[in-house]
Write an enzyme that holds these catalytic residues in place. Structure first.
Site, PDB file in Angstrom:
ATOM      1  N   LYS A   5      -7.463  26.854  -2.786  1.00 54.25           N
ATOM      2  CA  LYS A   5      -8.727  26.807  -2.060  1.00 54.25           C
ATOM      3  C   LYS A   5      -9.309  25.413  -2.018  1.00 54.25           C
ATOM      4  O   LYS A   5      -9.255  24.685  -3.008  1.00 54.25           O
ATOM      5  CB  LYS A   5      -9.722  27.742  -2.764  1.00 54.25           C
ATOM      6  CG  LYS A   5     -10.926  28.058  -1.930  1.00 54.25           C
ATOM      7  CD  LYS A   5     -12.063  28.637  -2.732  1.00 54.25           C
ATOM      8  CE  LYS A   5     -13.378  28.223  -2.097  1.00 54.25           C
ATOM      9  NZ  LYS A   5     -14.523  28.357  -2.947  1.00 54.25           N
ATOM     10  N   GLU A   9     -16.854  21.198  -3.456  1.00 60.22           N
ATOM     11  CA  GLU A   9     -16.903  20.164  -4.496  1.00 60.22           C
ATOM     12  C   GLU A   9     -15.525  19.839  -5.060  1.00 60.22           C
ATOM     13  O   GLU A   9     -15.331  18.786  -5.653  1.00 60.22           O
ATOM     14  CB  GLU A   9     -17.758  20.664  -5.673  1.00 60.22           C
ATOM     15  CG  GLU A   9     -19.170  21.026  -5.302  1.00 60.22           C
ATOM     16  CD  GLU A   9     -20.097  19.829  -5.440  1.00 60.22           C
ATOM     17  OE1 GLU A   9     -19.859  19.008  -6.325  1.00 60.22           O
ATOM     18  OE2 GLU A   9     -21.040  19.742  -4.651  1.00 60.22           O
ATOM     19  N   ASP A 120     -24.956  28.912 -10.028  1.00 61.24           N
ATOM     20  CA  ASP A 120     -24.361  29.315  -8.749  1.00 61.24           C
ATOM     21  C   ASP A 120     -23.910  30.771  -8.853  1.00 61.24           C
ATOM     22  O   ASP A 120     -22.742  31.095  -8.653  1.00 61.24           O
ATOM     23  CB  ASP A 120     -23.178  28.391  -8.431  1.00 61.24           C
ATOM     24  CG  ASP A 120     -22.629  28.595  -7.022  1.00 61.24           C
ATOM     25  OD1 ASP A 120     -23.348  29.153  -6.173  1.00 61.24           O
ATOM     26  OD2 ASP A 120     -21.473  28.202  -6.769  1.00 61.24           O
TER      27      ASP A 120
END
Ligand SMILES: Nc1ncnc2c1ncn2[C@@H]1O[C@H](COP(=O)(O)OP(=O)(O)O)[C@@H](O)[C@H]1O
Ligand SMILES: [Mg+2]
Length: 203
Positions: A5, A9, A120
């Site tokens: 992926k 970031e 997050d």
């Protein structure tokens, strides 16, 4: 290494460590940031992610085991957790949604009662592994005892939850129930969350 992926970031690769499948998260430079500042930010994020992951593990929260930290290329290697993300599971119409949401609340309760702010909280950062929830991605996290910080953390999850899992809107109550049952300060944080929400409406 196989790219799994490309995140905002970091890049995530699947690789092998001591003969076992592992996950390598390599943080990426941002070209708009001055180089030495950029390196300081990346190193800081990496260190705090590792510190939070191991603190969470000590507190009995399931997290991937860290196998290697490389400050040279800003990478963290950790064990690969098999399973679907909670997001995928709910989107496929999980029959366990109610129970899962209670466990999700209990997980956040454990984080917060140990002074860990995830930073997050989303259902993509939780993997359902053999029926249990494993928490990932502490890259934006922090340590804090403040109800306000915990409220903002939980609010992030609530917003994401209500916008993504609209088939399970009523399950948000189960998240809150799991949270309050497993954290003595939970009710106060939920109250604070309402205050943060009403403040945000006037900005
Ligand atoms: N240790 C792991 N085991 C299995 N899958 C993982 C692991 N770490 C990350 N992933 C998968 O990669 C995705 C992104 O990883 P994450 O650490 O959340 O990075 P990002 O900062 O890009 O969100 C996760 O949503 C999950 O599907
Ligand atoms: Mg993530």
């Amino acid at each position: 290494m196989k790219l799994l992926k490309q995140g905002a970031e970091a890049k995530l690769f699947i690789s092998e460590y001591l003969g076992k499948k592992c996950m390598v998260k390599v943080r990426e430079h941002k070209s708009y940031r001055e180089k030495s500042l950029d390196e300081r930010i990346l190193k800081g994020r990496m260190r705090s992610e590792a510190a939070l992951l191991s603190r969470a593990k000590k507190a009995g929260i399931r997290t991937p085991v860290i196998q290697k930290i490389d400050t040279g290329n800003f990478s963290i290697t950790c064990e690969f957790i098999e399973g679907k993300t909670l997001r995928e599971e709910l989107q496929e119409g999980s029959r366990n949604a109610k129970a899962r949401c209670k466990s999700l609340g209990a997980l956040v309760a454990k984080l917060h009662s140990n002074g860990i702010i995830h930073g997050d909280l989303t259902t993509s950062n939780i993997i359902v592994h053999r029926g249990r929830l494993v928490c990932l991605d502490f890259g934006l996290g922090d340590f804090s005892a403040k109800p306000e910080d915990k409220a903002v953390d939980l609010l992030c999850l609530k917003k994401m939850f209500l916008s993504t899992h609209f088939a399970f809107l009523e399950c948000w109550k189960d998240v809150e129930q799991g949270y309050c049952r497993n954290y003595a300060g939970g009710k106060r944080v939920i109250g604070q969350m309402a205050a943060v929400e009403s403040r945000a409406r006037y900005y």
